[in-house]
Design an enzyme around this catalytic site. Structure first.
Site, PDB file in Angstrom:
ATOM      1  N   HIS A 123       0.815  -1.214   0.000  1.00 23.09           N
ATOM      2  CA  HIS A 123       0.000   0.000   0.000  1.00 23.09           C
ATOM      3  C   HIS A 123       0.851   1.267   0.000  1.00 23.09           C
ATOM      4  CE1 HIS A 123       0.863   0.612   4.326  1.00 23.09           C
ATOM      5  NE2 HIS A 123       0.786  -0.713   4.395  1.00 23.09           N
ATOM      6  N   ASP A 124       0.367   2.268  -0.718  1.00 20.37           N
ATOM      7  CA  ASP A 124       0.927   3.624  -0.730  1.00 20.37           C
ATOM      8  C   ASP A 124       2.318   3.703  -1.340  1.00 20.37           C
ATOM      9  OD1 ASP A 124      -1.316   4.916   0.805  1.00 20.37           O
ATOM     10  OD2 ASP A 124      -0.624   3.503   2.333  1.00 20.37           O
ATOM     11  N   GLY A 141       5.071  -1.134   2.581  1.00 15.68           N
ATOM     12  CA  GLY A 141       4.265   0.061   2.388  1.00 15.68           C
ATOM     13  C   GLY A 141       5.056   1.354   2.364  1.00 15.68           C
TER      14      GLY A 141
END
Length: 262
Positions: A123-124, A141
């Site tokens: 994520h991100d 992440g």
């Protein structure tokens, strides 16, 4: 412009957008917020979920899972996105997750990447163009991988790490700190081991460019990169030296991988 070719066993939920010339293979599942550009190929058994955009002519191989919920205990189902660029090759069992509310809400992958079997983009993350993740690489992440980065097989990248343009990570490395542009990093607890000479030559760097980068690495030594970079930045530097110095002096909460002592 031709219509998409969709295997009758594929499941495409209402709301999904399938671009022209797409080929959707058997047993693929496409969620209602997914948007596919022109000429996207899903080989078979591909799962696309969430608010996910996939660029033109990207090919995704069997059993990849793209856009499912982030592996973050803080995620509470907020509306976040995954954007994948054009002409990527996403091989078997690859996973890519969307962003989280606390991390900016967006995972972005650039163009012309190769994501080999079993690799993971968390994520991100912000992944540049022409990035290669070899088999079973795990990128945690909030990481930033700039253009032309190569990460060798079975390596791990710690959350919030930045890897500068053109850097090469050797196989079986654990990357826990930032990597300067064009650096070569390797080791179980990785350290900086010079320049990515092969990558530099492939991208047209001259002997003078490479010599200047070597001089800069010598000047930086193995101590505090930021402190020494501030001093070096005051001198007359080449464009490639400036790229490295700007990266070192850029915003980051992490330290840098430096040469192994001795």
């Amino acid at each position: 412009m031709t219509e998409a070719v969709i295997h009758p066993s594929a499941v495409i939920e209402d709301g999904a957008v399938i671009g022209p010339d797409c080929h959707i293979g058997p047993f693929c599942v496409i969620g209602p917020q997914v948007r596919l550009g022109r000429g996207v190929v899903l080989k078979s058994h591909v799962v696309l979920a969430g608010d996910t955009v996939i660029g033109d002519e990207t090919a995704i191989f069997p059993f990849a899972c793209i856009g499912e919920a982030p592996q973050d205990l803080k995620f509470r189902g907020e509306n976040t996105r995954l954007e994948i660029g054009a002409r990527n090759r996403i091989r078997e069992y690859v996973t890519m997750n969307p962003g989280t509310g606390g991390g900016g809400g967006l995972t972005r992958v650039g163009d012309d990447g190769l994501f080999m079997a079993g690799s993971h983009v968390a994520h991100d993350c912000q992944i540049g163009d022409r990035v290669i993740l070899v088999n079973n690489v795990a990128v945690a992440g909030h990481c930033v991988l700039e253009d032309d980065v190569i990460v060798g097989g079975l390596s791990g990248v710690h959350q919030f790490v930045r890897i500068g343009r053109g850097a090469m990570i050797g196989a079986l490395s654990m990357v826990t700190a930032d990597v300067i542009p064009h650096g070569l990093v390797q080791g179980p607890r990785a350290h900086l081991d010079g320049l990515n000479l092969v990558g530099l030559k492939r991208r047209g760097a001259t002997r003078a460019d490479i010599a200047a980068l070597r001089d800069l690495l010598t000047a930086l030594g193995s101590g505090s990169f930021r402190e020494k970079a501030r001093g070096a930045a005051c001198n007359n530097v080449t464009p490639m030296q400036r790229e490295v110095l700007d990266f070192i002096l850029g915003p980051s909460d992490r330290s840098f991988l430096t040469p192994h002592p001795g």
